[in-house]
Design a protein around this motif. Sequence first.
Motif, PDB file in Angstrom:
ATOM      1  N   CYS A 118      -6.056   0.244   5.199  1.00  0.00           N
ATOM      2  CA  CYS A 118      -6.481   1.628   5.410  1.00  0.00           C
ATOM      3  C   CYS A 118      -7.635   1.910   4.521  1.00  0.00           C
ATOM      4  O   CYS A 118      -8.059   2.925   4.360  1.00  0.00           O
ATOM      5  N   CYS A 131      -6.580  -1.394  -0.212  1.00  0.00           N
ATOM      6  CA  CYS A 131      -5.794  -1.830   0.635  1.00  0.00           C
ATOM      7  C   CYS A 131      -6.718  -2.360   1.723  1.00  0.00           C
ATOM      8  O   CYS A 131      -7.728  -1.482   2.198  1.00  0.00           O
ATOM      9  N   CYS A 135      -0.488   3.362   3.407  1.00  0.00           N
ATOM     10  CA  CYS A 135      -0.063   3.167   4.772  1.00  0.00           C
ATOM     11  C   CYS A 135       1.052   2.280   4.847  1.00  0.00           C
ATOM     12  O   CYS A 135       1.573   1.867   6.084  1.00  0.00           O
ATOM     13  N   CYS A 162       0.838  -1.168   0.001  1.00  0.00           N
ATOM     14  CA  CYS A 162       0.101   0.116   0.022  1.00  0.00           C
ATOM     15  C   CYS A 162       1.001   1.211  -0.013  1.00  0.00           C
ATOM     16  O   CYS A 162       1.743   1.330   0.930  1.00  0.00           O
TER      17      CYS A 162
HETATM   18 ZN    ZN Z   1      -3.072   1.089   3.165  1.00  0.00          ZN
END
Ligand code: ZN
Length: 233
Positions: A140, A137, A121, A118
């Motif tokens: 997040c 993702c 994050c 990701c």
């Molecule tokens: Zn993420």
Amino acid sequence: MIKDIRNIVMLTGAGISAESGLATFRGPDGLWEGHRVEDVCTPEALARHAELVHRFYDERRAKLAEVHPNAAHEALAALDRAWDGDLLIVTQNVDDLHERAGARRLLHMHGELRSALCADCGKAVAWADPLPPQSVCGGCARPSLRPDIVFFGEMPYEMDRIDAALRDADLFVSIGTSGAVYPAAGFVQTARHVGARTLELNLDPSAGSFYFEESRMGPASKLVPELVRELLG
Ligand code: ZN
Ligand code: NAD
């Protein structure tokens, strides 16, 4: 060269997977599967041509299903099982042939095809399927998953752990890598600095051959099993 060795660092590159049928990066024409490095291996390429970059790594990921570890991967895995001292196999490869051969003391410094990262994050997840741009993702919930590949200009993974292993090493071996991509190309100098013996195994002399105490030329599927037999006595 091989006497009184306890701690070993092995660095592997695309050359160790060549005989499994995976193309190396710098073939005679300097392309990886027909693509220029700048077009598929940079953050700029990902930002401008996400479709192309994602598709490129989707193809590489799909190709993994068609290939198998070769005698060189198998030999390193056998060394991993049998070696009492410290061992770290640091691979620049993004394929999974070392772990499929059974290697455990292994680190992927340039990322992995079978992982998605990701960009928001920083969470990484195992990924076996195609990865379209804007995939969401699980951590997040943002549409920010990208291939978990370290692009040029990005920091390779686990440099502290690699540096610590190099500083304790008695033997550093570089296998099937062109010695053109830093920081990996500089590991031999760290190893020499701490007094480790340094050995290169490659099909042809590499850009970094000059730095190694000994270079052995030939296919990895022959040279790596020979070296492992020497090490295991
Ligand atoms: Zn993420
Ligand atoms: P490279 O393509 O730049 O160099 C490959 C080296 O392997 C060359 O020095 C060549 O002489 C040698 N070689 C070729 N066939 C060999 C054989 N049968 N036995 C022994 N040596 C052989 O590869 P690199 O130095 O690893 O750098 C390329 C970067 O591209 C890597 O960091 C990696 O992230 C990425 N890459 C990965 C893969 C993969 O995962 N299989 C494949 C291509 C590129």
